[in-house]
Motif scaffolding. Structure first.
Motif, PDB file in Angstrom:
ATOM      1  N   GLN A  37     -11.537 -10.486  10.177  1.00  0.00           N
ATOM      2  CA  GLN A  37     -11.478  -9.454   9.584  1.00  0.00           C
ATOM      3  C   GLN A  37     -10.577  -8.884   8.703  1.00  0.00           C
ATOM      4  O   GLN A  37     -10.852  -7.931   9.993  1.00  0.00           O
ATOM      5  CB  GLN A  37     -12.318  -9.854   8.410  1.00  0.00           C
ATOM      6  N   HIS A  38     -10.203  -8.756   7.944  1.00  0.00           N
ATOM      7  CA  HIS A  38      -9.403  -7.122   7.754  1.00  0.00           C
ATOM      8  C   HIS A  38      -9.271  -7.033   6.254  1.00  0.00           C
ATOM      9  O   HIS A  38      -8.933  -8.013   5.249  1.00  0.00           O
ATOM     10  CB  HIS A  38      -7.875  -7.511   8.151  1.00  0.00           C
ATOM     11  N   ALA A  39      -8.766  -5.433   6.497  1.00  0.00           N
ATOM     12  CA  ALA A  39      -8.547  -5.377   4.470  1.00  0.00           C
ATOM     13  C   ALA A  39      -7.900  -4.785   4.495  1.00  0.00           C
ATOM     14  O   ALA A  39      -6.520  -6.111   5.005  1.00  0.00           O
ATOM     15  CB  ALA A  39      -9.824  -4.262   4.447  1.00  0.00           C
ATOM     16  N   CYS A  40      -7.419  -4.045   3.715  1.00  0.00           N
ATOM     17  CA  CYS A  40      -5.312  -4.198   3.264  1.00  0.00           C
ATOM     18  C   CYS A  40      -5.233  -2.714   2.581  1.00  0.00           C
ATOM     19  O   CYS A  40      -6.709  -1.751   2.176  1.00  0.00           O
ATOM     20  CB  CYS A  40      -5.363  -5.545   2.440  1.00  0.00           C
ATOM     21  N   PRO A  41      -4.089  -1.950   1.909  1.00  0.00           N
ATOM     22  CA  PRO A  41      -4.135  -0.933   1.844  1.00  0.00           C
ATOM     23  C   PRO A  41      -4.699  -0.815   0.407  1.00  0.00           C
ATOM     24  O   PRO A  41      -4.090  -2.089  -0.289  1.00  0.00           O
ATOM     25  CB  PRO A  41      -2.516  -0.430   1.801  1.00  0.00           C
ATOM     26  N   TYR A  42      -5.279   0.046  -0.138  1.00  0.00           N
ATOM     27  CA  TYR A  42      -5.485  -0.194  -1.418  1.00  0.00           C
ATOM     28  C   TYR A  42      -6.063   1.790  -1.853  1.00  0.00           C
ATOM     29  O   TYR A  42      -6.469   2.078  -1.090  1.00  0.00           O
ATOM     30  CB  TYR A  42      -7.122  -1.419  -1.488  1.00  0.00           C
ATOM     31  N   SER A  43      -5.932   1.783  -2.742  1.00  0.00           N
ATOM     32  CA  SER A  43      -6.330   2.977  -3.822  1.00  0.00           C
ATOM     33  C   SER A  43      -7.613   3.095  -3.875  1.00  0.00           C
ATOM     34  O   SER A  43      -8.442   1.853  -4.199  1.00  0.00           O
ATOM     35  CB  SER A  43      -5.269   3.281  -5.112  1.00  0.00           C
ATOM     36  N   SER A  44      -7.932   4.624  -4.480  1.00  0.00           N
ATOM     37  CA  SER A  44      -9.324   4.920  -5.153  1.00  0.00           C
ATOM     38  C   SER A  44      -9.017   4.325  -6.654  1.00  0.00           C
ATOM     39  O   SER A  44      -7.691   4.305  -7.281  1.00  0.00           O
ATOM     40  CB  SER A  44      -9.190   6.415  -5.145  1.00  0.00           C
TER      41      SER A  44
ATOM     42  N   ILE B 275      -4.075  -2.442  -5.215  1.00  0.00           N
ATOM     43  CA  ILE B 275      -3.994  -3.248  -3.970  1.00  0.00           C
ATOM     44  C   ILE B 275      -3.080  -3.919  -3.591  1.00  0.00           C
ATOM     45  O   ILE B 275      -2.786  -4.141  -3.967  1.00  0.00           O
ATOM     46  CB  ILE B 275      -5.440  -4.358  -4.481  1.00  0.00           C
ATOM     47  N   VAL B 276      -2.603  -3.439  -1.962  1.00  0.00           N
ATOM     48  CA  VAL B 276      -1.636  -4.343  -1.464  1.00  0.00           C
ATOM     49  C   VAL B 276      -1.910  -5.687  -0.679  1.00  0.00           C
ATOM     50  O   VAL B 276      -2.508  -5.035   0.605  1.00  0.00           O
ATOM     51  CB  VAL B 276      -0.718  -3.223  -0.995  1.00  0.00           C
ATOM     52  N   PHE B 277      -2.152  -7.025  -1.001  1.00  0.00           N
ATOM     53  CA  PHE B 277      -2.248  -8.123  -0.263  1.00  0.00           C
ATOM     54  C   PHE B 277      -1.371  -8.490   0.821  1.00  0.00           C
ATOM     55  O   PHE B 277      -0.195  -8.896  -0.125  1.00  0.00           O
ATOM     56  CB  PHE B 277      -2.666  -9.414  -0.984  1.00  0.00           C
TER      57      PHE B 277
END
Length: 278
Positions: free
Chosen positions: A91-98, A113-115
């Motif tokens: 599993q992993h996340a990605c770049p995302y903002s508040s 969100i940057v998928f």
């Protein structure tokens, strides 16, 4: 004559009241947006919106509203979110903002969100949103569909410094035959769950029209930050419609090229590039 004056006076008052009512109409917070997904829990419905009603590979500006079960809008929440990719082996996340309240809005919240990859039937993204209303915290999680795009707008690569980067194009989203404002965001992978913004680098650009002898264009400006923890901005010159390959080089603050090659007579393309077709 008195009757005519009275009629004119009444008409003027009616017009004034009508105009006043029209001018005080509050526009819908979601005008220009399309519903992309609804997530629910026992107390609220959270409706997500984008400009095209989709979550897509690459940079996504995302808005949402929180509604009580009776349909009334929540206007006093604080919120955060976490996208998570479920792959077959990890599993992993990605770049995302508040998340913040949208400007001039009572009920709309927003962020990005940057998928870096699309989902499929066996590997998928879910989105968890956590929000607080009147000191009570709620959560909701649901699978979301992230569609693939046909032209490269996000890149994941390892630089010569052995750091893994994610580079996403933000603009132009509607390119024109002109010198377009260009925007991109640069992140590094600290862990599988953490992707902070990279500061003070340069993204060098060299747009080429591959179907027309790989010709370039004038007046391009490499992308640089205007503020820490912010986007990278530059100018992208597109001299005609069609397919363009935006060749890229990532340069650190000391001037070292970490990834990408210059286009030459023998090197037709960089190893990292965005694509635009219009």
């Amino acid at each position: 004559m008195n009757v005519l004056k009275l009629f004119s006076f009444i008409a003027a008052i009616t017009l004034f009241i009508s105009c006043k009512k029209e001018n005080t109409i509050i526009p819908n917070d979601t005008d220009g947006l399309v519903s992309a997904k609804s997530i629910s829990n026992a107390t609220h419905n959270i409706i997500f919106y984008t400009q095209n009603g989709k979550f897509q590979q690459g940079y996504n500006k995302i808005f949402f509203q929180i509604k009580n079960l009776d349909g009334s809008l929540v206007t006093n929440a604080t919120a955060n979110w976490k996208p998570l990719m479920h792959m077959t082996s990890m599993q992993h996340a990605c770049p995302y903002s508040s998340v913040s309240k949208s400007a001039n809005s009572n009920s709309l919240y927003e962020g990005f969100i940057v998928f870096q990859m699309a989902g499929n039937s066996t590997e998928y993204w879910d989105l968890t949103i956590e929000y607080t209303i009147n000191n009570i915290t709620y959560t909701a999680t649901e699978r979301i569909d992230v569609e693939a795009v046909t032209k490269k707008n996000v890149l994941s690569f390892k630089g010569s410094d052995n750091v893994s980067y994610v580079l996403a194009m933000v603009a132009p989203s509607n390119p024109k035959v002109a010198t377009n404002d260009m925007e991109a965001m640069l992140f590094k992978k600290e862990t599988m769950m953490s992707y902070p913004v990279v500061n003070n680098y340069t993204v060098k650009i060299d747009p080429r029209m591959t179907s027309m002898g790989n010709h370039g264009s004038p007046n391009n400006v490499d992308l640089k930050q205007t503020s820490l923890n912010g986007s990278y901005f530059g100018k992208l010159s597109l001299t005609m419609t069609g397919y363009w390959k935006i060749n890229l080089q990532l340069q650190n603050e000391s001037g070292t090229i970490l990834k990408g090659e210059p286009v030459t007579a023998t090197q037709e393309s960089s190893s990292i590039f965005f694509e635009i077709e219009f």
